[in-house]
Design a protein around this motif. Structure first.
Motif, PDB file in Angstrom:
ATOM      1  N   PHE A 135       0.831  -1.200   0.000  1.00 12.24           N
ATOM      2  CA  PHE A 135       0.000   0.000   0.000  1.00 12.24           C
ATOM      3  C   PHE A 135       0.868   1.254   0.000  1.00 12.24           C
ATOM      4  CE2 PHE A 135      -3.367   2.585   2.498  1.00 12.24           C
ATOM      5  CZ  PHE A 135      -3.822   3.173   1.344  1.00 12.24           C
ATOM      6  N   ALA A 136       1.920   1.267   0.796  1.00 13.78           N
ATOM      7  CA  ALA A 136       2.805   2.436   0.849  1.00 13.78           C
ATOM      8  C   ALA A 136       3.428   2.697  -0.518  1.00 13.78           C
ATOM      9  CB  ALA A 136       3.896   2.221   1.901  1.00 13.78           C
ATOM     10  N   ASP A 137       3.844   1.646  -1.199  1.00 14.09           N
ATOM     11  CA  ASP A 137       4.429   1.818  -2.538  1.00 14.09           C
ATOM     12  C   ASP A 137       3.402   2.376  -3.520  1.00 14.09           C
ATOM     13  OD1 ASP A 137       6.894   0.922  -1.709  1.00 14.09           O
ATOM     14  OD2 ASP A 137       6.634  -1.116  -2.489  1.00 14.09           O
ATOM     15  N   ARG A 138       2.173   1.921  -3.431  1.00 12.27           N
ATOM     16  CA  ARG A 138       1.120   2.443  -4.312  1.00 12.27           C
ATOM     17  C   ARG A 138       0.877   3.922  -4.035  1.00 12.27           C
ATOM     18  NH1 ARG A 138      -3.917  -1.391  -5.248  1.00 12.27           N
ATOM     19  NH2 ARG A 138      -4.088  -0.018  -7.032  1.00 12.27           N
ATOM     20  N   LEU A 139       0.875   4.282  -2.751  1.00  8.89           N
ATOM     21  CA  LEU A 139       0.674   5.688  -2.388  1.00  8.89           C
ATOM     22  C   LEU A 139       1.807   6.556  -2.907  1.00  8.89           C
ATOM     23  CD1 LEU A 139      -0.550   5.108   1.249  1.00  8.89           C
ATOM     24  CD2 LEU A 139      -1.898   6.198  -0.560  1.00  8.89           C
ATOM     25  N   ARG A 140       3.022   6.076  -2.784  1.00  8.61           N
ATOM     26  CA  ARG A 140       4.182   6.846  -3.232  1.00  8.61           C
ATOM     27  C   ARG A 140       4.166   7.068  -4.739  1.00  8.61           C
ATOM     28  NH1 ARG A 140       7.238   2.862   0.354  1.00  8.61           N
ATOM     29  NH2 ARG A 140       7.408   3.946   2.344  1.00  8.61           N
ATOM     30  N   ALA A 141       3.526   6.149  -5.457  1.00  7.59           N
ATOM     31  CA  ALA A 141       3.478   6.245  -6.920  1.00  7.59           C
ATOM     32  C   ALA A 141       2.271   7.030  -7.435  1.00  7.59           C
ATOM     33  CB  ALA A 141       3.462   4.839  -7.522  1.00  7.59           C
ATOM     34  N   MET A 142       1.336   7.375  -6.563  1.00  3.29           N
ATOM     35  CA  MET A 142       0.121   8.075  -6.996  1.00  3.29           C
ATOM     36  C   MET A 142       0.406   9.519  -7.350  1.00  3.29           C
ATOM     37  SD  MET A 142      -2.981   6.987  -4.494  1.00  3.29           S
ATOM     38  CE  MET A 142      -3.501   5.284  -4.383  1.00  3.29           C
TER      39      MET A 142
END
Length: 114
Positions: A14-21
């Motif tokens: 989830f953190a990686d997805r947030l960082r890529a948003m």
């Protein structure tokens, strides 16, 4: 010792997805959802580390939309460590608390990425 890898894996994903948003998506609610999750995970970790209530729970600050990925990662890692090393004197078993935390992360990820 409790294997907390399901929690750390869910949190990192989830953190990686947030960082890529993109900023626009974060501002449309993903960042708010993530901050709410980070705060909840942080409070749960603090409760495990000071079950007698000796230390007041500190609220994770709003550090902005670009920081929420890191905030989720830190709070989730803190909770995983607390579950792994603390023998809680609660009605719930550590494995139950772990399963519940994983569900919280997964549900927040779904809501944030709609």
């Amino acid at each position: 010792m409790l294997d907390t890898s399901p929690l750390t894996e869910a949190v990192e994903r989830f953190a990686d997805r947030l960082r890529a948003m993109p900023q626009s998506r974060l501002q449309r609610g993903a960042a708010a959802e993530a901050l709410e999750l980070a705060r909840e995970l942080s409070v749960r970790a603090q409760r495990l580390e000071a079950p007698d209530g000796a230390a007041p729970a500190h609220t994770m600050p709003d550090a902005g939309v670009f920081a929420v990925g890191d905030q989720v990662a830190v709070a989730g890692t803190d909770l995983a460590e607390a579950l792994r090393t603390t023998a809680p004197e609660t009605a719930k078993a550590p494995s139950e608390m772990l399963d519940e935390a994983v569900r919280l992360v997964e549900q927040a990820e779904v809501r944030a990425t709609r």
